[in-house]
Scaffold this motif. Structure first.
Motif, PDB file in Angstrom:
ATOM      1  N   GLU A  23       0.941  -1.121   0.071  1.00 40.76           N
ATOM      2  CA  GLU A  23      -0.129   0.010   0.056  1.00 40.76           C
ATOM      3  C   GLU A  23       0.818   1.197   0.039  1.00 40.76           C
ATOM      4  O   GLU A  23       0.449   2.477  -0.130  1.00 40.76           O
ATOM      5  CB  GLU A  23      -0.895  -0.073   1.240  1.00 40.76           C
ATOM      6  CG  GLU A  23      -2.076  -0.926   1.356  1.00 40.76           C
ATOM      7  CD  GLU A  23      -3.176  -0.659   0.050  1.00 40.76           C
ATOM      8  OE1 GLU A  23      -3.723   0.756   0.013  1.00 40.76           O
ATOM      9  OE2 GLU A  23      -3.356  -1.361  -0.797  1.00 40.76           O
ATOM     10  N   LYS A  24       2.246   1.062   0.202  1.00 39.15           N
ATOM     11  CA  LYS A  24       3.203   2.108   0.329  1.00 39.15           C
ATOM     12  C   LYS A  24       2.958   2.969  -0.717  1.00 39.15           C
ATOM     13  O   LYS A  24       3.100   2.619  -1.776  1.00 39.15           O
ATOM     14  CB  LYS A  24       4.544   1.612   0.454  1.00 39.15           C
ATOM     15  CG  LYS A  24       5.424   2.625   0.980  1.00 39.15           C
ATOM     16  CD  LYS A  24       6.848   2.254   0.587  1.00 39.15           C
ATOM     17  CE  LYS A  24       8.122   3.034   0.254  1.00 39.15           C
ATOM     18  NZ  LYS A  24       9.086   2.302   0.058  1.00 39.15           N
ATOM     19  N   THR A  25       2.862   4.477  -0.523  1.00 40.20           N
ATOM     20  CA  THR A  25       3.061   5.247  -1.821  1.00 40.20           C
ATOM     21  C   THR A  25       4.254   5.762  -2.121  1.00 40.20           C
ATOM     22  O   THR A  25       5.263   5.785  -1.150  1.00 40.20           O
ATOM     23  CB  THR A  25       2.038   6.759  -1.453  1.00 40.20           C
ATOM     24  OG1 THR A  25       2.565   7.142  -0.281  1.00 40.20           O
ATOM     25  CG2 THR A  25       0.545   6.450  -1.190  1.00 40.20           C
ATOM     26  N   MET A  26       4.424   6.090  -3.377  1.00 42.56           N
ATOM     27  CA  MET A  26       5.779   6.263  -3.824  1.00 42.56           C
ATOM     28  C   MET A  26       6.216   7.486  -3.470  1.00 42.56           C
ATOM     29  O   MET A  26       5.573   8.624  -3.919  1.00 42.56           O
ATOM     30  CB  MET A  26       5.819   6.066  -5.239  1.00 42.56           C
ATOM     31  CG  MET A  26       7.168   5.677  -5.751  1.00 42.56           C
ATOM     32  SD  MET A  26       7.175   4.713  -7.249  1.00 42.56           S
ATOM     33  CE  MET A  26       8.515   4.343  -7.684  1.00 42.56           C
ATOM     34  N   LYS A  27       7.567   7.741  -2.763  1.00 43.30           N
ATOM     35  CA  LYS A  27       8.029   9.195  -2.570  1.00 43.30           C
ATOM     36  C   LYS A  27       9.301   9.201  -3.351  1.00 43.30           C
ATOM     37  O   LYS A  27      10.319   8.708  -3.097  1.00 43.30           O
ATOM     38  CB  LYS A  27       8.319   9.051  -0.855  1.00 43.30           C
ATOM     39  CG  LYS A  27       7.019   9.500  -0.312  1.00 43.30           C
ATOM     40  CD  LYS A  27       7.350  10.610   1.089  1.00 43.30           C
ATOM     41  CE  LYS A  27       6.462  10.880   1.789  1.00 43.30           C
ATOM     42  NZ  LYS A  27       6.117   9.634   2.756  1.00 43.30           N
ATOM     43  N   LEU A  28       9.149  10.178  -4.416  1.00 42.26           N
ATOM     44  CA  LEU A  28      10.282  10.617  -5.209  1.00 42.26           C
ATOM     45  C   LEU A  28      11.106  11.629  -4.510  1.00 42.26           C
ATOM     46  O   LEU A  28      10.636  12.667  -4.171  1.00 42.26           O
ATOM     47  CB  LEU A  28       9.842  10.876  -6.560  1.00 42.26           C
ATOM     48  CG  LEU A  28       9.082   9.661  -7.191  1.00 42.26           C
ATOM     49  CD1 LEU A  28       8.573  10.385  -8.574  1.00 42.26           C
ATOM     50  CD2 LEU A  28       9.988   8.463  -7.526  1.00 42.26           C
ATOM     51  N   SER A  29      12.501  11.525  -4.766  1.00 40.80           N
ATOM     52  CA  SER A  29      13.282  12.535  -3.877  1.00 40.80           C
ATOM     53  C   SER A  29      13.391  13.786  -4.853  1.00 40.80           C
ATOM     54  O   SER A  29      14.046  14.850  -4.569  1.00 40.80           O
ATOM     55  CB  SER A  29      14.699  11.808  -3.719  1.00 40.80           C
ATOM     56  OG  SER A  29      15.285  11.453  -4.866  1.00 40.80           O
ATOM     57  N   LEU A  30      13.017  13.653  -6.151  1.00 41.70           N
ATOM     58  CA  LEU A  30      13.059  14.913  -6.973  1.00 41.70           C
ATOM     59  C   LEU A  30      11.778  15.079  -7.524  1.00 41.70           C
ATOM     60  O   LEU A  30      11.146  14.363  -7.678  1.00 41.70           O
ATOM     61  CB  LEU A  30      14.207  14.420  -8.085  1.00 41.70           C
ATOM     62  CG  LEU A  30      15.497  14.197  -7.867  1.00 41.70           C
ATOM     63  CD1 LEU A  30      16.260  13.522  -8.945  1.00 41.70           C
ATOM     64  CD2 LEU A  30      16.366  15.387  -7.539  1.00 41.70           C
ATOM     65  N   PRO A  31      11.605  16.500  -8.194  1.00 42.39           N
ATOM     66  CA  PRO A  31      10.215  16.650  -8.645  1.00 42.39           C
ATOM     67  C   PRO A  31       9.915  15.859  -9.993  1.00 42.39           C
ATOM     68  O   PRO A  31      11.052  15.468 -10.788  1.00 42.39           O
ATOM     69  CB  PRO A  31      10.301  18.060  -9.026  1.00 42.39           C
ATOM     70  CG  PRO A  31      11.841  18.543  -9.168  1.00 42.39           C
ATOM     71  CD  PRO A  31      12.252  17.520  -7.839  1.00 42.39           C
ATOM     72  N   GLU A  32       8.748  15.471 -10.083  1.00 42.21           N
ATOM     73  CA  GLU A  32       8.458  14.452 -11.317  1.00 42.21           C
ATOM     74  C   GLU A  32       8.563  15.189 -12.668  1.00 42.21           C
ATOM     75  O   GLU A  32       8.425  14.567 -13.679  1.00 42.21           O
ATOM     76  CB  GLU A  32       6.821  13.929 -11.132  1.00 42.21           C
ATOM     77  CG  GLU A  32       7.091  12.432 -11.290  1.00 42.21           C
ATOM     78  CD  GLU A  32       5.662  11.823 -11.134  1.00 42.21           C
ATOM     79  OE1 GLU A  32       5.275  11.084 -11.844  1.00 42.21           O
ATOM     80  OE2 GLU A  32       5.051  12.107 -10.068  1.00 42.21           O
ATOM     81  N   GLU A  33       8.076  16.503 -12.654  1.00 42.74           N
ATOM     82  CA  GLU A  33       8.342  17.105 -13.965  1.00 42.74           C
ATOM     83  C   GLU A  33       9.647  17.152 -14.767  1.00 42.74           C
ATOM     84  O   GLU A  33      10.743  17.111 -14.284  1.00 42.74           O
ATOM     85  CB  GLU A  33       7.948  18.621 -13.561  1.00 42.74           C
ATOM     86  CG  GLU A  33       7.339  19.323 -14.896  1.00 42.74           C
ATOM     87  CD  GLU A  33       6.870  20.739 -14.575  1.00 42.74           C
ATOM     88  OE1 GLU A  33       6.610  21.452 -15.545  1.00 42.74           O
ATOM     89  OE2 GLU A  33       7.028  21.231 -13.581  1.00 42.74           O
ATOM     90  N   GLU A  34       9.398  16.558 -15.896  1.00 41.58           N
ATOM     91  CA  GLU A  34      10.510  16.583 -16.912  1.00 41.58           C
ATOM     92  C   GLU A  34      10.635  17.608 -18.143  1.00 41.58           C
ATOM     93  O   GLU A  34       9.735  17.925 -18.588  1.00 41.58           O
ATOM     94  CB  GLU A  34      10.626  15.151 -17.731  1.00 41.58           C
ATOM     95  CG  GLU A  34      10.555  13.845 -16.811  1.00 41.58           C
ATOM     96  CD  GLU A  34      11.859  13.514 -16.377  1.00 41.58           C
ATOM     97  OE1 GLU A  34      12.830  14.063 -16.303  1.00 41.58           O
ATOM     98  OE2 GLU A  34      11.751  12.596 -15.357  1.00 41.58           O
ATOM     99  N   PHE A  35      11.932  17.916 -18.201  1.00 39.79           N
ATOM    100  CA  PHE A  35      11.943  19.191 -19.306  1.00 39.79           C
ATOM    101  C   PHE A  35      12.641  18.541 -20.480  1.00 39.79           C
ATOM    102  O   PHE A  35      13.102  19.157 -21.305  1.00 39.79           O
ATOM    103  CB  PHE A  35      12.642  20.290 -18.830  1.00 39.79           C
ATOM    104  CG  PHE A  35      11.570  20.862 -17.815  1.00 39.79           C
ATOM    105  CD1 PHE A  35      10.549  21.593 -18.201  1.00 39.79           C
ATOM    106  CD2 PHE A  35      11.936  20.795 -16.666  1.00 39.79           C
ATOM    107  CE1 PHE A  35       9.704  22.147 -17.116  1.00 39.79           C
ATOM    108  CE2 PHE A  35      11.233  21.500 -15.460  1.00 39.79           C
ATOM    109  CZ  PHE A  35       9.978  22.142 -16.045  1.00 39.79           C
TER     110      PHE A  35
END
Lengths: 99, 300
Positions: free
Chosen positions: B4-16
């Motif tokens: 059930e754990k939600t994913m925590k990303l250490s960087l913003p998800e937006e890509e350029f």
């Protein structure tokens, strides 16, 4: 993250079609770099701990997050193997590509 | 799918940056661009001189970045960025970040006069040097960023490079620029934090990013991240910041530095080195590390 949309290659048939200034008109998404690879990564989601490390280190931006789990976009994955090497639970393995 | 754990990303998800770019497998420079653009955001103009990134970006009229790119001549990365920034100021845009993104050849050798000029004028640009330690784009020629002992096509095994790497960070620190940092793609959170910090400072900011190149270093593509971690853990490329040319901060101090042999054996370009030469290199690394520690302590 959304799935990438289809983009066609821009081809000019004559000089008149070209813009007056050199400028970017479209993205490189038409270039399906998946054909470069010999080995491909396969994720075993049972062992995945959702750390996001594979997503973080993918140089081809071909791993995206969908429903809290990483998904590999085989259209663009070049098969470098960084995800398999860096995965802390080793749930990604590189397998030979069938051609 | 039981967890059930939600994913925590250490960087913003937006890509350029888009997929489909023309980088080699396991390219470090692509990751450097990805992390820097995540920090500077949508309102960024990137100036790219002749370097790997001029190729990775793709042929006209396509581009793999979602931000405007200005392709300029080899030696003019810093002066082009200065011009773009001046133009934006003229039309009243004070928010857009201008990033010059050059390789080590365009920074250490060819572009150093433009960079020195921009640093002296303290122009409001971020200069990012991604350092792959040779002219990789044109076929692995020696640059002044190539370390001692390395093989390149112009320094073959019999006559390998016998001069150490140029200390570009000390040269730029001597200009007294407001912010200078070294970063490695093996530590993306640290890199992101530094790029974010650089964005909020006015004046010339310099980021020196260490990016392994599997094609030129004869290393395995999957070792890219491992190499960029090892280079910090061995003390060859320490991570530090210099503010206003004098305040030194070491961001990562390894408790016990690993022997450089661990780093060298992963790369084919160092394969010819003998034990004595490796011992000599270790001595040099120790000396550089001591010098850095002395600089830090002299400020305290």
């Amino acid at each position: 993250m959304k799935k990438k949309k289809e983009v066609k290659k821009i081809v000019f048939h004559s000089a008149k079609e070209m813009p007056l200034m050199p400028m970017s008109l479209g993205s490189m998404l038409y270039n399906k770099t998946g054909s470069w690879r010999n080995i491909k990564p396969v994720i075993d989601l049972e062992k995945c701990i959702q750390c996001g490390i594979c997503w973080k280190f993918c140089p081809d931006i071909s791993i995206y997050i969908e429903n809290e789990y990483p998904v590999i976009d085989y259209d663009y994955c070049k098969g470098c193997g960084i995800c398999a090497e860096e995965c802390p639970t080793k749930c990604i393995v590189m397998v030979e590509e069938k051609k | 799918m039981k967890k059930e754990k939600t994913m925590k990303l250490s960087l913003p998800e937006e890509e350029f940056i888009n997929s489909g770019h023309l980088a080699c497998q396991g390219c470090g420079a692509t990751l450097a661009m990805r992390y820097v653009l995540k920090a500077t955001g949508k309102r960024t103009v990137v100036c790219i001189p002749a370097c790997c990134w001029a190729v990775i970006d793709g042929p006209f009229p396509h581009s793999s970045l979602d931000v405007p790119i200005f392709h300029c001549a080899f030696e003019t990365a810093a002066s082009s960025a200065t011009g773009v920034k001046a133009g934006l100021e003229m039309v009243g845009d004070h928010e857009t970040t201008v990033v010059a993104f050059a390789g080590d050849g365009g920074t250490f050798d060819i572009g150093i006069q433009a960079l020195s000029g921009a640093a002296e004028r303290n122009d409001d640009i971020i200069y990012v040097c991604y350092d792959n330690e040779a002219y990789m784009n044109t076929g692995i020629q020696r640059s002044s960023a190539t370390p001692y002992g390395a093989w390149t096509t112009t320094t073959p095994v019999k006559h390998f490079k016998n001069r150490p790497k140029k200390d570009i960070d000390a040269i730029l620190a001597a200009h007294g620029i407001p912010y200078l940092a070294t970063a490695s793609i093996g530590y993306p959170e640290d890199l992101y934090k530094k790029a974010k910090k650089a964005k909020d400072i006015k004046g010339t900011r310099f980021l020196h990013i260490y990016t392994p190149c599997p094609a030129g270093w004869k290393s395995r593509p999957e070792d890219t991240i491992k190499l960029s971690r090892l280079v910090v853990q061995t003390g060859i490329f320490p991570l530090y910041e210099i503010e206003d040319g004098e305040r030194y901060t070491i961001n990562m101090k390894p408790k016990e530095r690993k022997p450089i042999n661990e780093y060298l054996k992963l790369q084919g370009r160092f394969r010819h080195l003998t034990e004595d030469q490796i011992a000599l290199m270790q001595e040099q690394v120790d000396k550089n590390w001591e010098r850095l520690l002395r600089r830090v302590s002299s400020e305290e």
